[in-house]
Every structure is written in C-alpha cells, then in structure tokens.
Design an enzyme around this catalytic site. Sequence first.
Site, short mmCIF file in Angstrom:
data_model
loop_
_atom_site.label_atom_id
_atom_site.label_comp_id
_atom_site.label_asym_id
_atom_site.label_seq_id
_atom_site.Cartn_x
_atom_site.Cartn_y
_atom_site.Cartn_z
CG LEU A 6 45.90 45.80 -64.32
CD1 LEU A 6 47.12 45.72 -63.40
CD2 LEU A 6 46.28 45.34 -65.72
CG ASP A 7 44.59 49.55 -59.46
OD1 ASP A 7 43.94 48.65 -58.90
OD2 ASP A 7 45.53 50.16 -58.91
CB VAL A 8 39.73 51.35 -63.75
CG1 VAL A 8 39.90 52.63 -62.95
CG2 VAL A 8 38.93 51.61 -65.02
#
Length: 238
Positions: A102-104
């Site tokens: 999951l993107d930062v």
Amino acid sequence: MRLDKYLSKSLHISRKEAKELIREGRVKVSGKVVKQAEYRVKEGEEVEVEGKSVKPKKNVYLMLYKPKGYLSTTEEDKKYPSFLELIREHFPSRKLFSAGRLDVDAEGLLLITDDGELAHRLTHPKWKVEKEYIVRLDRDIGDEELKKLYEVKLEEKPVQLVKAEKLSGDTVKAILTEGRHHVVKRLFKAVGHNVVYLKRTRVGNLRLDENMEPGEWRELTEEEVKELKRLVKYNPQN
C-alpha cells in the site's frame, strides 16, 4: 502435515531451510532420524531438532489500519518508518510482513501475518483476490472517463479493474484484482486525473472496521481467517 512444513511453522524458517535441516539428519520423529521432507507427521508424534522438541506455533493474523507516512514493507528508509513500528512491541519475536503493498501516502487496510503461504496466495494474480479502494481525485470525473478506466493498459497489460463506481463528483470506489506498483494512481493518471487521497477498505472478504482509527490494529477472528483461506483454497493441513 509434511515434515518440512511442520518445521517451517515451528521454527519460523523457510521450507528450504527446513529441508536442509532434514537432509543433514538433524531432525528426529519419535526418536528416529527422518531424512524425507515429505514425511507426514502424525498426531501424537514428537518432532525434535538437535534434541529439542518443537511444535508449530499459531500463526498471527492482524488487521492494521495503516496511516499515511508508513511503509507497507518491513524495511525502513531515511524518510519513512515501517508499519512494524506500530505493532513491534506486541510481537517482538515474530517475523511479520504485510500481504500486499500500500503506497506510503495511502492509508487503510493492511493484512499482517507470518503465514507466508496465505500471504503469497492472497497476492498472486491466479487467485484474483479483490482489493477495494476509495479514491479521491484532483477534480470531478466524467462518465466517459469512468468508462475509459476499463480500457487502460499498463506495460501493455490490461489493468484488472473489476468495478469503478462514482460516489461523488471527484470520488470513486475502485475494485481491482491486482497489485502492481502504484496501480491505482497510474490507472487514473491514464485518463487524465491525479489521485489526491487513497484508502484501501477491503481485501477479499476482509473489510476494514468502520470504527478503526489510523494506527490501530486487531487480531482477526478464527472465522475471518477461515474465510480468507477458503477464498484462495488454502488448506494448511496439506
């Protein structure tokens, strides 16, 4: 259960490492050295590694609400901490990892476990496990643009978009069955929109608790774990 799998679950090592122990003759079952990784450990049999009795530990399965600013990997970098910082003190001796990325700068559901096989299946394209996202865009999206999402290709491969439903002018619920790097952002970029907010709300049958706040976590119920395993036809007794 196969002996190599039994050791992997007991010692939290890879199946390859377990096979090495077996091959080297360091493993006994009921007092006898067994060198066959495929040996089936029967109920009541004692397994020893170098004279120490070992038993499989129960796997850990967690729902974590990942906040923005945390990595979904176990490695940290100079700028961002790993999600492990949120749970490490509660599981100091466990090798936990996330099932999928999951993107930062995104938030939402991360499934955390030490069950490598389940994590592998949940993220493998073969099983087509749905991931649901709430996506807010930089401006309103039209119906024609919404339709074009289903035609988008990345690296010459179609994006596995199951459904894109407009919730408001600039907000879309998107359901995908893949997890390529930045796939949601790239999907919307392909039709001329930038993602300004991204939240994952569901993986398979597991939905993020509505009352959960960023940074909070809980253990999954037995039924939730069973449903996830059923979804990817995972029978840990094999």
